[in-house]
Design a protein around this motif. Structure first.
Motif, PDB file in Angstrom:
ATOM      1  N   LEU A 281       0.843  -1.182   0.000  1.00  0.00           N
ATOM      2  CA  LEU A 281       0.000   0.000   0.000  1.00  0.00           C
ATOM      3  C   LEU A 281       0.886   1.242   0.000  1.00  0.00           C
ATOM      4  CD1 LEU A 281      -2.557  -1.028   2.777  1.00  0.00           C
ATOM      5  CD2 LEU A 281      -2.985  -1.024   0.317  1.00  0.00           C
ATOM      6  N   THR A 282       0.273   2.382  -0.288  1.00  0.00           N
ATOM      7  CA  THR A 282       0.955   3.664  -0.148  1.00  0.00           C
ATOM      8  C   THR A 282       0.555   4.282   1.182  1.00  0.00           C
ATOM      9  OG1 THR A 282       1.033   4.079  -2.529  1.00  0.00           O
ATOM     10  CG2 THR A 282       1.217   5.986  -1.092  1.00  0.00           C
ATOM     11  N   LEU A 283       1.541   4.652   1.986  1.00  0.00           N
ATOM     12  CA  LEU A 283       1.282   5.326   3.262  1.00  0.00           C
ATOM     13  C   LEU A 283       1.551   6.810   3.098  1.00  0.00           C
ATOM     14  CD1 LEU A 283       0.722   5.356   6.331  1.00  0.00           C
ATOM     15  CD2 LEU A 283       3.169   4.953   6.670  1.00  0.00           C
ATOM     16  N   LEU A 284       0.536   7.627   3.409  1.00  0.00           N
ATOM     17  CA  LEU A 284       0.678   9.078   3.394  1.00  0.00           C
ATOM     18  C   LEU A 284       0.491   9.605   4.817  1.00  0.00           C
ATOM     19  CD1 LEU A 284      -1.453  10.141   0.271  1.00  0.00           C
ATOM     20  CD2 LEU A 284       0.971   9.534   0.359  1.00  0.00           C
ATOM     21  N   LYS A 285       1.393  10.478   5.222  1.00  0.00           N
ATOM     22  CA  LYS A 285       1.254  11.187   6.495  1.00  0.00           C
ATOM     23  C   LYS A 285       1.086  12.663   6.155  1.00  0.00           C
ATOM     24  CE  LYS A 285       3.963  10.256   9.986  1.00  0.00           C
ATOM     25  NZ  LYS A 285       5.159  10.236  10.892  1.00  0.00           N
ATOM     26  N   ARG A 286      -0.070  13.231   6.547  1.00  0.00           N
ATOM     27  CA  ARG A 286      -0.348  14.620   6.179  1.00  0.00           C
ATOM     28  C   ARG A 286      -0.849  15.397   7.392  1.00  0.00           C
ATOM     29  NH1 ARG A 286      -3.367  14.032   0.331  1.00  0.00           N
ATOM     30  NH2 ARG A 286      -4.857  12.778   1.505  1.00  0.00           N
ATOM     31  N   LEU A 287      -0.363  16.636   7.484  1.00  0.00           N
ATOM     32  CA  LEU A 287      -0.759  17.524   8.570  1.00  0.00           C
ATOM     33  C   LEU A 287      -1.825  18.484   8.054  1.00  0.00           C
ATOM     34  CD1 LEU A 287      -0.179  18.457  11.514  1.00  0.00           C
ATOM     35  CD2 LEU A 287       1.421  20.125  10.532  1.00  0.00           C
ATOM     36  N   HIS A 288      -2.961  18.530   8.751  1.00  0.00           N
ATOM     37  CA  HIS A 288      -4.065  19.421   8.378  1.00  0.00           C
ATOM     38  C   HIS A 288      -4.076  20.617   9.324  1.00  0.00           C
ATOM     39  CE1 HIS A 288      -5.983  16.419   5.685  1.00  0.00           C
ATOM     40  NE2 HIS A 288      -5.420  15.564   6.514  1.00  0.00           N
ATOM     41  N   SER A 289      -4.133  21.813   8.749  1.00  0.00           N
ATOM     42  CA  SER A 289      -4.123  23.041   9.547  1.00  0.00           C
ATOM     43  C   SER A 289      -5.259  23.951   9.117  1.00  0.00           C
ATOM     44  CB  SER A 289      -2.788  23.785   9.373  1.00  0.00           C
ATOM     45  OG  SER A 289      -1.693  22.972   9.755  1.00  0.00           O
ATOM     46  N   VAL A 290      -5.691  24.800  10.029  1.00  0.00           N
ATOM     47  CA  VAL A 290      -6.688  25.838   9.758  1.00  0.00           C
ATOM     48  C   VAL A 290      -6.129  27.154  10.259  1.00  0.00           C
ATOM     49  CG1 VAL A 290      -8.989  26.708  10.306  1.00  0.00           C
ATOM     50  CG2 VAL A 290      -8.660  24.271   9.854  1.00  0.00           C
ATOM     51  N   ASP A 291      -6.099  28.145   9.375  1.00  0.00           N
ATOM     52  CA  ASP A 291      -5.529  29.452   9.715  1.00  0.00           C
ATOM     53  C   ASP A 291      -4.101  29.313  10.230  1.00  0.00           C
ATOM     54  OD1 ASP A 291      -7.949  30.671   9.056  1.00  0.00           O
ATOM     55  OD2 ASP A 291      -8.724  30.476  11.081  1.00  0.00           O
ATOM     56  N   GLY A 292      -3.367  28.346   9.688  1.00  0.00           N
ATOM     57  CA  GLY A 292      -1.978  28.157  10.075  1.00  0.00           C
ATOM     58  C   GLY A 292      -1.769  27.391  11.365  1.00  0.00           C
ATOM     59  N   THR A 293      -2.855  26.969  12.025  1.00  0.00           N
ATOM     60  CA  THR A 293      -2.750  26.220  13.280  1.00  0.00           C
ATOM     61  C   THR A 293      -3.059  24.751  13.026  1.00  0.00           C
ATOM     62  OG1 THR A 293      -3.444  28.136  14.574  1.00  0.00           O
ATOM     63  CG2 THR A 293      -3.646  25.972  15.615  1.00  0.00           C
ATOM     64  N   PRO A 294      -2.189  23.818  13.433  1.00  0.00           N
ATOM     65  CA  PRO A 294      -2.467  22.388  13.212  1.00  0.00           C
ATOM     66  C   PRO A 294      -3.741  21.951  13.924  1.00  0.00           C
ATOM     67  CG  PRO A 294      -0.172  22.723  13.856  1.00  0.00           C
ATOM     68  CD  PRO A 294      -0.880  24.035  14.083  1.00  0.00           C
ATOM     69  N   VAL A 295      -4.584  21.186  13.214  1.00  0.00           N
ATOM     70  CA  VAL A 295      -5.790  20.639  13.843  1.00  0.00           C
ATOM     71  C   VAL A 295      -5.798  19.119  13.816  1.00  0.00           C
ATOM     72  CG1 VAL A 295      -7.230  22.665  13.395  1.00  0.00           C
ATOM     73  CG2 VAL A 295      -7.142  20.835  11.708  1.00  0.00           C
ATOM     74  N   ALA A 296      -5.065  18.497  12.874  1.00  0.00           N
ATOM     75  CA  ALA A 296      -5.108  17.043  12.802  1.00  0.00           C
ATOM     76  C   ALA A 296      -3.900  16.505  12.044  1.00  0.00           C
ATOM     77  CB  ALA A 296      -6.391  16.569  12.123  1.00  0.00           C
ATOM     78  N   LEU A 297      -3.483  15.310  12.435  1.00  0.00           N
ATOM     79  CA  LEU A 297      -2.467  14.554  11.707  1.00  0.00           C
ATOM     80  C   LEU A 297      -3.144  13.320  11.156  1.00  0.00           C
ATOM     81  CD1 LEU A 297       0.622  14.345  11.030  1.00  0.00           C
ATOM     82  CD2 LEU A 297       0.768  12.778  12.975  1.00  0.00           C
ATOM     83  N   GLY A 298      -3.047  13.123   9.841  1.00  0.00           N
ATOM     84  CA  GLY A 298      -3.695  11.989   9.194  1.00  0.00           C
ATOM     85  C   GLY A 298      -2.695  10.983   8.665  1.00  0.00           C
ATOM     86  N   LEU A 299      -2.931   9.711   8.951  1.00  0.00           N
ATOM     87  CA  LEU A 299      -2.145   8.614   8.407  1.00  0.00           C
ATOM     88  C   LEU A 299      -3.068   7.780   7.533  1.00  0.00           C
ATOM     89  CD1 LEU A 299      -0.187   7.462  11.602  1.00  0.00           C
ATOM     90  CD2 LEU A 299       0.611   8.976   9.789  1.00  0.00           C
ATOM     91  N   SER A 300      -2.780   7.710   6.236  1.00  0.00           N
ATOM     92  CA  SER A 300      -3.675   7.038   5.301  1.00  0.00           C
ATOM     93  C   SER A 300      -2.953   5.913   4.569  1.00  0.00           C
ATOM     94  CB  SER A 300      -4.218   8.036   4.263  1.00  0.00           C
ATOM     95  OG  SER A 300      -4.995   9.044   4.876  1.00  0.00           O
ATOM     96  N   HIS A 301      -3.560   4.722   4.576  1.00  0.00           N
ATOM     97  CA  HIS A 301      -3.113   3.606   3.760  1.00  0.00           C
ATOM     98  C   HIS A 301      -4.020   3.568   2.535  1.00  0.00           C
ATOM     99  CE1 HIS A 301      -1.165   2.272   7.537  1.00  0.00           C
ATOM    100  NE2 HIS A 301      -0.305   1.697   6.720  1.00  0.00           N
ATOM    101  N   LEU A 302      -3.419   3.733   1.369  1.00  0.00           N
ATOM    102  CA  LEU A 302      -4.147   3.839   0.100  1.00  0.00           C
ATOM    103  C   LEU A 302      -3.552   2.866  -0.909  1.00  0.00           C
ATOM    104  CD1 LEU A 302      -4.124   7.739   0.115  1.00  0.00           C
ATOM    105  CD2 LEU A 302      -6.157   6.332   0.448  1.00  0.00           C
ATOM    106  N   PRO A 303      -4.236   2.621  -2.043  1.00  0.00           N
ATOM    107  CA  PRO A 303      -3.703   1.701  -3.055  1.00  0.00           C
ATOM    108  C   PRO A 303      -2.271   2.046  -3.448  1.00  0.00           C
ATOM    109  CG  PRO A 303      -5.970   2.241  -3.570  1.00  0.00           C
ATOM    110  CD  PRO A 303      -5.579   3.117  -2.413  1.00  0.00           C
ATOM    111  N   SER A 304      -1.450   1.022  -3.666  1.00  0.00           N
ATOM    112  CA  SER A 304      -0.016   1.215  -3.895  1.00  0.00           C
ATOM    113  C   SER A 304       0.283   2.056  -5.127  1.00  0.00           C
ATOM    114  CB  SER A 304       0.683  -0.140  -4.013  1.00  0.00           C
ATOM    115  OG  SER A 304       0.149  -0.882  -5.101  1.00  0.00           O
ATOM    116  N   ALA A 305      -0.607   2.028  -6.126  1.00  0.00           N
ATOM    117  CA  ALA A 305      -0.362   2.776  -7.362  1.00  0.00           C
ATOM    118  C   ALA A 305      -0.277   4.276  -7.112  1.00  0.00           C
ATOM    119  CB  ALA A 305      -1.445   2.480  -8.386  1.00  0.00           C
TER     120      ALA A 305
END
Length: 257
Positions: free
Chosen positions: A140-164
């Protein structure tokens, strides 16, 4: 003393500006808007009427309205977003669990200045606990992404998605939410999702990413998404700062006689 009445867009509120009051007109408008903010009249989006609408309501120029908005912004009462309007500051983000929507999409559709920063992209072996869901896939493809609002972090997301998806550029993976990436790769968006909400304390890594003290209580949203043929196309965990985030759901219940 001359008074001019101004009726709010809400029928419950009627306000008056005192034209000969020692308090300037813009300060009076700012005070009225603050009262309405505290009364929750701009729920659920938190968006205030436009400068033109406020000017018409109070029968004042847009310059006066702009001064009132500037006062509210300087006091931290509202935030002004270029091209999107003015919003109540510190407004909770609302994520509707009864709508199938990417985490990033739920932020942007509320008019928020939402950013998504890709921190990590790599191809990984399917974790043992996800093997049955993604079978027969081995990677799988693992993505780690930081979500922010108005420059302030609100969430960290770890996503397992299709390898392609690992073939896509860093820029593409950073710019598009998970469901848009899935639609681009698979030709369709997810048809359903299983979601679980829990809580946990922030470890050192989560605390650093989200700019909170270690041990801070976080909301955890775990989501598995499926295509119309039943294939799992996404398994994501979002670690969320709860002070500005709320999950909502509308339900209809049958009354038993």
């Amino acid at each position: 003393m001359t008074e001019i009445a101004a009726t709010s867009t809400s029928p419950q509120v009627r306000t008056r500006l005192k034209r000969e009051n020692a308090t300037s007109l813009y300060a009076q408008i700012a005070a009225r808007l603050q009262e309405e903010i505290e009364a929750g009249l701009f729920e659920p989006s938190g968006r205030l009427p436009s400068e033109a609408q406020i000017g018409e309501r109070f029968q004042v120029s847009r310059v006066t309205v702009r001064l009132a908005f500037d006062k509210l912004a300087s006091e931290g009462r509202i935030v002004r977003r270029q091209g999107k309007g003015s919003y109540v500051a510190g407004k909770q983000v609302r994520h509707g669990l009864d709508t199938l929507r990417s985490f990033h999409e739920s932020l942007r559709l509320q008019g928020l200045d939402a950013q998504m920063q890709l921190l990590e992209k790599r191809r990984v072996k399917v974790p043992d606990e996800l093997a049955a869901r993604f079978a027969p896939a081995r990677q799988l493809t693992l993505l780690k992404r930081l979500h922010s609002v108005d420059g302030t972090p609100v969430a960290l997301g770890l996503s397992h998605l299709p390898s392609a998806l690992s073939q896509l550029s860093w820029q593409a993976l950073e710019a598009q939410p998970a469901y848009a990436l899935i639609a681009q790769l698979m030709g369709e968006r997810p048809a359903r999702a299983d979601i679980a909400i829990s809580a946990r304390g922030a470890d050192a890594a989560l605390a650093e990413a989200l700019a909170v003290p270690p041990g801070t209580a976080l909301l955890v949203m775990e989501r598995s998404s499926f295509l119309s043929d039943g294939r799992c196309c996404d398994h994501s965990c979002f670690y969320i700062r709860p002070e500005r985030y709320a999950f909502t759901m509308s339900s209809a219940f049958r009354v038993e006689s």
